[in-house]
Structures are given as C-alpha cells and as structure tokens.
Design a protein around this motif. Structure first.
Motif, PDB file in Angstrom:
ATOM      1  N   LYS A   1       0.828  -1.200   0.000  1.00  0.00           N
ATOM      2  CA  LYS A   1       0.000   0.000   0.000  1.00  0.00           C
ATOM      3  C   LYS A   1       0.866   1.255   0.000  1.00  0.00           C
ATOM      4  N   CYS A   2       1.857   1.270   0.961  1.00  0.00           N
ATOM      5  CA  CYS A   2       2.686   2.466   1.101  1.00  0.00           C
ATOM      6  C   CYS A   2       3.512   2.724  -0.141  1.00  0.00           C
ATOM      7  N   LYS A   3       3.989   1.606  -0.737  1.00  0.00           N
ATOM      8  CA  LYS A   3       4.957   1.808  -1.811  1.00  0.00           C
ATOM      9  C   LYS A   3       4.322   1.675  -3.188  1.00  0.00           C
ATOM     10  N   SER A   4       2.985   1.520  -3.250  1.00  0.00           N
ATOM     11  CA  SER A   4       2.378   1.174  -4.527  1.00  0.00           C
ATOM     12  C   SER A   4       2.694   2.180  -5.630  1.00  0.00           C
ATOM     13  N   GLU A   5       2.925   3.446  -5.247  1.00  0.00           N
ATOM     14  CA  GLU A   5       3.222   4.408  -6.317  1.00  0.00           C
ATOM     15  C   GLU A   5       4.627   4.223  -6.877  1.00  0.00           C
ATOM     16  N   LYS A   6       5.515   3.722  -5.971  1.00  0.00           N
ATOM     17  CA  LYS A   6       6.906   3.598  -6.409  1.00  0.00           C
ATOM     18  C   LYS A   6       7.201   2.258  -7.068  1.00  0.00           C
ATOM     19  N   THR A   7       6.679   1.165  -6.441  1.00  0.00           N
ATOM     20  CA  THR A   7       7.065  -0.158  -6.916  1.00  0.00           C
ATOM     21  C   THR A   7       5.906  -0.867  -7.626  1.00  0.00           C
ATOM     22  N   GLU A   8       6.274  -1.878  -8.376  1.00  0.00           N
ATOM     23  CA  GLU A   8       5.235  -2.684  -9.009  1.00  0.00           C
ATOM     24  C   GLU A   8       4.520  -3.495  -7.929  1.00  0.00           C
ATOM     25  N   THR A   9       3.396  -4.054  -8.255  1.00  0.00           N
ATOM     26  CA  THR A   9       2.655  -4.833  -7.263  1.00  0.00           C
ATOM     27  C   THR A   9       3.491  -6.021  -6.817  1.00  0.00           C
ATOM     28  N   LEU A  10       3.479  -6.275  -5.512  1.00  0.00           N
ATOM     29  CA  LEU A  10       4.217  -7.424  -4.992  1.00  0.00           C
ATOM     30  C   LEU A  10       3.411  -8.693  -5.241  1.00  0.00           C
ATOM     31  N   PRO A  11       4.094  -9.841  -5.299  1.00  0.00           N
ATOM     32  CA  PRO A  11       3.355 -11.087  -5.476  1.00  0.00           C
ATOM     33  C   PRO A  11       2.485 -11.355  -4.250  1.00  0.00           C
ATOM     34  N   ALA A  12       1.589 -12.323  -4.355  1.00  0.00           N
ATOM     35  CA  ALA A  12       0.728 -12.677  -3.228  1.00  0.00           C
ATOM     36  C   ALA A  12       1.585 -12.794  -1.971  1.00  0.00           C
ATOM     37  N   PRO A  13       1.123 -12.211  -0.867  1.00  0.00           N
ATOM     38  CA  PRO A  13       1.957 -12.214   0.327  1.00  0.00           C
ATOM     39  C   PRO A  13       2.329 -13.628   0.747  1.00  0.00           C
ATOM     40  N   GLN A  14       3.601 -13.869   0.844  1.00  0.00           N
ATOM     41  CA  GLN A  14       4.070 -15.149   1.345  1.00  0.00           C
ATOM     42  C   GLN A  14       5.458 -14.926   1.898  1.00  0.00           C
ATOM     43  N   ARG A  15       5.880 -15.875   2.706  1.00  0.00           N
ATOM     44  CA  ARG A  15       7.202 -15.687   3.301  1.00  0.00           C
ATOM     45  C   ARG A  15       8.276 -15.776   2.223  1.00  0.00           C
ATOM     46  N   PRO A  16       9.231 -14.884   2.270  1.00  0.00           N
ATOM     47  CA  PRO A  16      10.207 -14.856   1.175  1.00  0.00           C
ATOM     48  C   PRO A  16      11.161 -16.041   1.201  1.00  0.00           C
ATOM     49  N   ASN A  17      11.624 -16.386   0.026  1.00  0.00           N
ATOM     50  CA  ASN A  17      12.711 -17.361  -0.083  1.00  0.00           C
ATOM     51  C   ASN A  17      14.014 -16.628   0.201  1.00  0.00           C
ATOM     52  N   ILE A  18      15.031 -17.389   0.573  1.00  0.00           N
ATOM     53  CA  ILE A  18      16.336 -16.753   0.826  1.00  0.00           C
ATOM     54  C   ILE A  18      17.423 -17.531   0.084  1.00  0.00           C
ATOM     55  N   ILE A  19      18.189 -16.806  -0.715  1.00  0.00           N
ATOM     56  CA  ILE A  19      19.393 -17.422  -1.294  1.00  0.00           C
ATOM     57  C   ILE A  19      20.581 -16.734  -0.636  1.00  0.00           C
ATOM     58  N   PHE A  20      21.339 -17.527   0.090  1.00  0.00           N
ATOM     59  CA  PHE A  20      22.492 -17.006   0.815  1.00  0.00           C
ATOM     60  C   PHE A  20      23.734 -17.437   0.042  1.00  0.00           C
ATOM     61  N   ILE A  21      24.392 -16.458  -0.579  1.00  0.00           N
ATOM     62  CA  ILE A  21      25.581 -16.790  -1.370  1.00  0.00           C
ATOM     63  C   ILE A  21      26.809 -16.339  -0.590  1.00  0.00           C
ATOM     64  N   MET A  22      27.670 -17.291  -0.294  1.00  0.00           N
ATOM     65  CA  MET A  22      28.880 -16.919   0.446  1.00  0.00           C
ATOM     66  C   MET A  22      30.101 -17.467  -0.284  1.00  0.00           C
ATOM     67  N   SER A  23      31.062 -16.589  -0.511  1.00  0.00           N
ATOM     68  CA  SER A  23      32.296 -17.071  -1.109  1.00  0.00           C
ATOM     69  C   SER A  23      33.317 -17.202   0.008  1.00  0.00           C
ATOM     70  N   ASP A  24      34.495 -17.692  -0.361  1.00  0.00           N
ATOM     71  CA  ASP A  24      35.517 -17.957   0.647  1.00  0.00           C
ATOM     72  C   ASP A  24      36.679 -16.991   0.443  1.00  0.00           C
ATOM     73  N   ASP A  25      36.881 -16.092   1.388  1.00  0.00           N
ATOM     74  CA  ASP A  25      38.012 -15.149   1.310  1.00  0.00           C
ATOM     75  C   ASP A  25      37.813 -14.047   0.261  1.00  0.00           C
ATOM     76  N   HIS A  26      36.593 -13.654   0.017  1.00  0.00           N
ATOM     77  CA  HIS A  26      36.372 -12.587  -0.969  1.00  0.00           C
ATOM     78  C   HIS A  26      36.457 -11.218  -0.303  1.00  0.00           C
ATOM     79  N   ALA A  27      37.529 -10.497  -0.577  1.00  0.00           N
ATOM     80  CA  ALA A  27      37.750  -9.164  -0.008  1.00  0.00           C
ATOM     81  C   ALA A  27      36.737  -8.159  -0.564  1.00  0.00           C
ATOM     82  N   TYR A  28      36.210  -7.294   0.292  1.00  0.00           N
ATOM     83  CA  TYR A  28      35.301  -6.258  -0.226  1.00  0.00           C
ATOM     84  C   TYR A  28      36.042  -5.342  -1.209  1.00  0.00           C
ATOM     85  N   GLN A  29      37.381  -5.258  -1.083  1.00  0.00           N
ATOM     86  CA  GLN A  29      38.158  -4.446  -2.027  1.00  0.00           C
ATOM     87  C   GLN A  29      38.042  -4.980  -3.462  1.00  0.00           C
ATOM     88  N   ALA A  30      37.598  -6.244  -3.566  1.00  0.00           N
ATOM     89  CA  ALA A  30      37.492  -6.848  -4.899  1.00  0.00           C
ATOM     90  C   ALA A  30      36.037  -6.974  -5.337  1.00  0.00           C
TER      91      ALA A  30
END
Ligand code: SGN
Ligand code: CA
Length: 554
Positions: free
Chosen positions: A21-50
């Motif tokens: 409701k609050c964001k309807s002017e800014k964003t497209e309609t959200l999908p039917a309310p449901q709990r979000p999926n989560i993809i957690f991507i973690m690399s090993d030793d990835h410096a933020y400098q890179a």
C-alpha cells in the motif's frame, strides 16, 4: 506449531500488504503475500576491495557487475564485521548466531569438528516450514544436519574436478568448482519438492581461496592488466605493532612462486588433459618470462603481487558470473520478487595491504566482510548502511524474516529493521572480536578486542601480551598503535570499559582462553600433524594429502 505458522504468515502477510500500500506508487505490485525465499551466497576469502560496488582502486579494472546488481537493487553494508576471521569459525557463528567460545568451533585446527547436535538457524527454519539446502564449501569437519539437502566439498575442496559429499556418500565430478556449485544450486531450485514452500539455500563457493586457481573460462583474462599497488605493500610493521611484526603471511616471504603462483615445471596436479593444455597456455609463458627476468628484492614482491591479483581476481570473476546465473534463474522463473538474495564472504582478505594475503587479524581488511542484500519491495534500492552489523546477526535476521522465534541463546541481533530502512536506536555501538588459531601457519597471535566507529582496541595474548589502540579516523589504515599515548588516555579507559562490558555480555573471559590453550596442547600431543606448517612446504603438502586421503577412506 501449525497455529503459530498461521499467525506468523498472517502477520507477515499484513505487513507486506501494508508495504504494498505504502509503496504502490513507487514499486510494481508485490506477489501474493508469502514468506520470502532466501538465497544465501557466500564465497571464501572474498575481499570487499574486490567487489566493484564497494568502489576502490580495483573497481574499474576488475568489475563485478553481477554482485553489484545486489547493491544496485538493494542494500550495501559498509561495516559488516566478523566475530573470528577464519573459515570454519565464521560458518559456525553464522549457523548458531553465537560466538566461537560458545558454539565450540574456535579454529580450523586439523580434526576440529562442529557439534551439529546444537541449535542452528536452519533447523529452526525447518520447523516453520522452510526447505533448506547447503551446496559447496562447508569446512566444519562433519556432514551437516539441519538441511533437507546437502552437497558439500570435503574440507577445503578442489577447484578442478572436485569431490563432493552428499547424503549418498562421496563422488567426483569433472569441471570447475565455482561452476559446478552454481549448477547444483540451480538444479536443486528446479527440483525442490514443493514450490509453494519457501526455501533457504546456502550456495557456498570455494573461490577465491588460496591457491587462487582460475577457471577454464577466466584463465588469462587479466594477463594484460597491471594492478595498482596498495600503499602499505612494503609495510615495515613499525608503529608499535608488535604482533604484526611476527606475522608469516607476506607476499614477499610466505607466498610461493610454484604452489601459489603456479610457476612450476611440474605439471599441475588434478587437471585433465584439456584443462592442462589451457592452463599451460597461460602459465608456461609466464614461467619462461620469470626465468628470463629473474626479479629480486622489491621487484620480486611487485611481480608476485601482480600474479596474485591476476589469479585472485580471475577466481572472483567466476563467482560474479555465478551470481549472475542465479539472478537470471530467479528472473526467468518468477522467483525474482519474493526471493531475498544475500551475498557475503566468510571473512575479509588482504590484497597486498600490509604486504599480506590471508586474513585472521582484527585489522580492517580481514575484520570487515562484504555484505549485500537485495529484497525487492522491502529493501530500498541503492541504499548504503553504515551500522556495525556482524555475521553473528545473519541467522537471527533470517529467522526474523521467516517469522520464526529466535532462540534466546543466539547472541546476534535481527537486521530486519535495518533492512526495512528503520534506524534502530539500540543498535550496537561496538563490535566484539576473538581469534584463536595460534600457533598456526601464518603466526597470527591469539587476540580479542572491540571496534567502534572511531577506535579499535586489541589485546594479543598467548606467547605475547600486547595491547593496540587505533584512531580509525586519523589512521584508517591502522599503521600507528597509540596505546598508552597520553593523548588517548581517556579514550583508552573508555574502550577498556566497553570491552569488559561486551566480554561479560557475550560470556567470554580469560579462563576460557586458558581452557582453549590447554585443549590445543592436548590435541597436538594426540596428533602432531596439527603443526604441519612447521614442516618444509613439500613435506607439509605430502603429509596433509595423506591425512586427507585417510579421512576420505573412513
Ligand atoms: C590453508 C591455507 C592458508 C589458509 C588456511 C585457512 N594454506 O591452510 O593460507 O590461511 O587454509 O583458510 S594452503 O597452503 O593450504 O593454501 S580457511 O579458508 O580454511 O580459513
Ligand atoms: Ca575463508
């Protein structure tokens, strides 16, 4: 449990409806309310400098366009700190939401095993109906529980033609680890048993861990590039940095030309014929040139730094493509809007700063880890956050997002308010850190301390008793320890007080330190291989391989 689930989904549903409701002017309609999926991507030793989203000197020459999309569409965290800057301990902290001294996985010493009988955030997610999976590097010495599906690399794993372990046992695949882990993740997404049920998948890359072996599609990609050198490449560790002086992780002394930088007459192990011929087409000319020019002294350090960057950033490029592939899959399959994508690393890394590679220290580059989170409709695009968040908070955040109860024993804080753009007043003002893996191969003393926005206080102990204080505003690169400088007397006292408060809050203390040291001494008596780094490099590799093979046969 069912009723609880229903209440949570209703609350979350209402919250999402309000947001629509609050964001309807800014964003497209959200999908039917449901709990979000989560993809957690973690690399090993990835410096933020890179990661180019973080800016910096490498951003233009070695961009990461796909990882950057997460910052573009979501939130970039500038101050995400780890609790203990090393592989297994970071993963154990993420899973349990607890510091190392409480979850028991304090270091990567050979034989360390994570106690999977304890509570983890993925186990709690399962109880509220999430499908959970982990694919790639785990490095916790055990096969995991708390996942509906796992397909992991044993220990560190191999870049080329890696072995995997899943519910049915061990098996080997042809190909490059980063690509295989990505494909496996997508396969799991495609085949997941109930597309109505939300999921949490942890895609954990081996790259860009030492020995930085680029994949067949990235080999040679930076051959013509010269990378800018960090200012402290030739750091002499003056400035009362006694512990840093004792380090064994410099590009100059500890980075090996043959093993790390691939300049060897011996054929690379573990590659098939086709891979080997591609490999040799890049490294043979480099080796020939090296033999011809034979650089020494500072020239040799500069040469090694350039080779290191070429390899490391090529590995990063494959990880970046992996993120792109996952994002494309989400888009093509209608999962884009209701899937949170998190990108992080198990800790930060040195790309030549202080003359180093590796991690472990409570200094900036290894204490901070990259964190980018995209959650359409909730996290505002292109936002930058400067709060002191931590890998201690990840599990709590995911549970909060899923509407699950956060176990009282978890020590982190849910970042959900931050993700929603609120400014929580009670957010932490100081972050506590504790590193244990010493004696060990890079000779980084055991230490603990706190960091605030402005200062850092560190105590190195074990075979040293040394305090450091850094003024992060005046000295962002942490080159001058001002501990006991009269100008900082008041600040020093205040920081000591804060440190003691946090140690008490997190239930850490000196007698635990003593206990861990004694346990280490016992372990070494039982298995001298633990101190393998004391041996010559080749001998060390041989014994290590033998040990790993025996482990595999068990
Ligand atoms: C290996 C590396 C080290 C690295 C540790 C820990 N040496 O031992 O440089 O610090 O892993 O890394 S190597 O010669 O075997 O490459 S971690 O990812 O497990 O934390
Ligand atoms: Ca790591």
């Amino acid at each position: 449990m069912k009723i609880k689930k229903l209440i949570y989904s209703t609350i979350l549903g209402l919250a999402l409806l309000t947001l629509v409701k609050c964001k309807s002017e800014k964003t497209e309609t959200l999908p039917a309310p449901q709990r979000p999926n989560i993809i957690f991507i973690m690399s090993d030793d990835h410096a933020y400098q890179a990661i180019s989203a973080y800016g910096g000197e490498l951003a233009e020459i070695a961009p990461t366009p796909n990882i950057d999309k997460l910052a573009d569409q979501g939130m970039r965290f500038n101050r995400c700190m780890v609790t203990n800057s090393i592989c297994g301990p970071s993963r154990a902290t993420i899973l349990t939401g607890k510091y190392s001294h409480l979850n028991g996985f304090i270091d990567n010493t050979i034989g360390s095993k994570f106690d999977f009988s304890q509570q983890t955030f993925t186990k709690v997610l399962q109880t509220v109906g999430y499908q959970t999976a982990i694919i790639g590097k785990l490095h916790l010495g055990e096969t995991p529980t708390g996942f509906d599906y796992f397909d992991i690399l044993p220990d560190q794993g191999d870049y080329y033609n890696p072995t995997f372990i899943n519910q049915d046992g061990r098996y080997k695949l042809e190909g490059y680890a980063t690509e295989i882990i990505t494909d496996k993740t997508i396969e799991w997404l495609k085949g997941r048993k109930d597309s109505e049920q939300p999921f949490m998948v942890m895609m954990q890359h081996k790259a860009p861990h030492r020995a930085w072996e680029p994949g067949p599609n990235e080999l040679g990609m930076y051959e013509d590039v010269t990378f800018p050198e960090p200012e402290s490449l030739f750091d002499d560790y003056s400035g009362n940095r006694d512990a840093a002086e004792l380090n064994n992780m410099t590009i100059s002394k500890t980075m090996y030309i043959d093993r790390d930088l691939k300049m060897s007459d011996e054929p690379r192990r573990g590659l098939n014929e086709q891979q080997l011929s591609l490999w040799d087409s890049v490294y043979k000319p480099v080796l020939d040139e090296f033999k011809k020019t034979n650089p020494t002294g500072e020239d040799l350090v500069r040469f090694k730094y350039q080779r290191y960057m070429k390899d490391y950033l090529s590995c990063v490029s494959a990880v970046d493509k992996s993120v792109g592939k996952v994002l494309d899959y989400l888009k093509e399959n209608g999962l884009e809007k209701n899937t949170i994508v998190v990108y992080t690393s198990d800790q930060g890394f040195y790309l030549g700063e202080h003359g180093w590679f590796d991690k472990r220290w409570m200094y900036k580059e290894s204490l901070r880890t990259p964190l980018l989170i995209r959650w359409p409709g909730v996290v505002e695009a292109k936002t930058v956050n400067n709060d002191l968040v931590s890998n201690l908070d990840f599990g709590e955040t995911f549970l909060d997002i899923a509407g699950a109860e956060i176990p009282a024993e978890m020590q982190g804080k849910s970042m959900l308010p931050i993700l929603k753009g609120e400014k929580p007043n009670d957010w932490r003002k100081a972050h506590y850190y504790h590193y244990y893996e010493h004696p060990s191969e890079h000779n980084v003393m055991r230490h603990y301390g706190i960091t605030t926005d402005k200062y850092k206080l560190i105590h190195f102990y074990y075979d040293i008793d040394h305090w450091e204080l850094f003024d992060l505003e005046k000295d962002p690169d942490e080159m001058q320890n001002v501990y006991n400088d009269p100008d900082y007397a008041e600040i020093q006292e205040q920081l000591h007080k804060q440190l003691e408060e946090l140690r008490a809050e997190y239930k850490d203390n000196d007698s635990l330190n003593q206990q861990f040291i004694e346990e280490y001494n016992e372990k070494v008596k039982e298995n001298p291989l633990i101190e393998y780094w004391k041996l010559a490099p080749d001998e060390m590799q041989r014994l290590y391989r033998e040990y790993m093979q025996k482990q595999g046969e068990k």
